[in-house]
Design an enzyme around this catalytic site. Structure first.
Site, PDB file in Angstrom:
ATOM      1  N   LYS A  13       0.831  -1.215   0.000  1.00 48.82           N
ATOM      2  CA  LYS A  13       0.000   0.000   0.000  1.00 48.82           C
ATOM      3  C   LYS A  13       0.864   1.263   0.000  1.00 48.82           C
ATOM      4  CE  LYS A  13      -2.083  -0.854   3.894  1.00 48.82           C
ATOM      5  NZ  LYS A  13      -1.745  -2.180   4.415  1.00 48.82           N
ATOM      6  N   ARG A 128      10.971  -5.112   5.051  1.00 44.55           N
ATOM      7  CA  ARG A 128      10.752  -3.698   4.731  1.00 44.55           C
ATOM      8  C   ARG A 128      11.412  -2.743   5.717  1.00 44.55           C
ATOM      9  NH1 ARG A 128       4.301  -2.654   5.466  1.00 44.55           N
ATOM     10  NH2 ARG A 128       4.165  -3.186   7.667  1.00 44.55           N
TER      11      ARG A 128
END
Ligand code: AMP
Length: 213
Positions: A13, A128
């Site tokens: 996202k 991440r």
């Protein structure tokens, strides 16, 4: 263009939000970034209120979250649209947003849901990294040009504290399935849902989103 984007943690996202922001010239507003920034800048009232929830992977109470988002989308830079990343996270938040937009006669153009299987989601979360200041996303596979310094704002690029805590990660995924995923039906009923396959590289996923919009 007024958009919301949702999907499980690690669906991409943030990465897609940054690209869509550029393509459609609307600000990408990520509630998670707003909360993390409020926590990182010690002394603020908002940070103190949300810290406990964010660190445990629990949802910040609706009333506070809704207030933060509606205030933010009243800002001047949202006049021509916005992209909400990480909001709404449940039905009450979706209804509050709808009510706010309806009162102003401005409809939501689309709700984009990015689907990825759980193993992809988990491996992306572990890899991440994000800028502490502006929220720009990186990963161990695509780091910033200078080791762990943000290419955009020079901020420090780190693992998110809530990504390092495995039980908090599981809690967030479970909450997604319980509370956020049902928004798929909510937005489908309203005719604005765009369902996107989030597997593959960022360019592929971006092309799918733009084609769907
Ligand atoms: P995210 O970066 O979207 O994964 O959000 C990080 C954390 O911020 C979440 O685990 C929640 O604690 C909090 N948060 C973000 N967005 C919301 C929301 N719409 N409602 C409640 N809590 C939220």
């Amino acid at each position: 263009m007024r958009l919301v984007i949702f999907g499980p943690q690690g669906a991409g996202k943030g990465t897609q939000g940054a690209r869509l922001q550029e393509k459609y010239a609307v600000p990408a507003i990520a509630t998670g970034d707003i909360f993390r920034w409020a926590i990182a800048t010690e002394g603020g009232e908002l940070g103190a209120k949300v810290k406990e929830y964010v660190q445990a992977g629990r949802l910040v109470p609706n009333e506070l979250t809704i207030q933060v988002v509606l205030e933010r989308i009243c800002a001047d830079d949202c006049k021509d649209g916005f992209l909400l990343d990480g909001f709404p996270r449940n039905r009450a938040q979706a209804e509050a947003l709808d009510e706010f937009l309806e009162e102003r006669g401005i409809p939501l153009d689309a709700a984009v849901v990015i689907d990825v299987p759980e193993d992809v989601s988990l491996s992306r979360i572990l890899g991440r990294r994000a800028c502490l200041r502006c929220g720009r996303n990186y990963s161990v596979d695509s780091p910033p040009s200078n080791p762990w310094t943000c290419d955009v704002c020079g901020g420090q690029v780190v693992s998110r504290a809530d990504d390092l805590d495995e039980s908090a990660v599981r809690q967030r995924l479970e909450l997604y399935h319980q509370q956020t995923k049902p928004l798929t039906a909510y937005y489908q009923e309203r005719g604005v849902l765009r369902q996107i396959d989030g597997t593959g590289g960022p360019d592929e996923v971006f092309d799918r989103i733009v084609a769907a919009l």
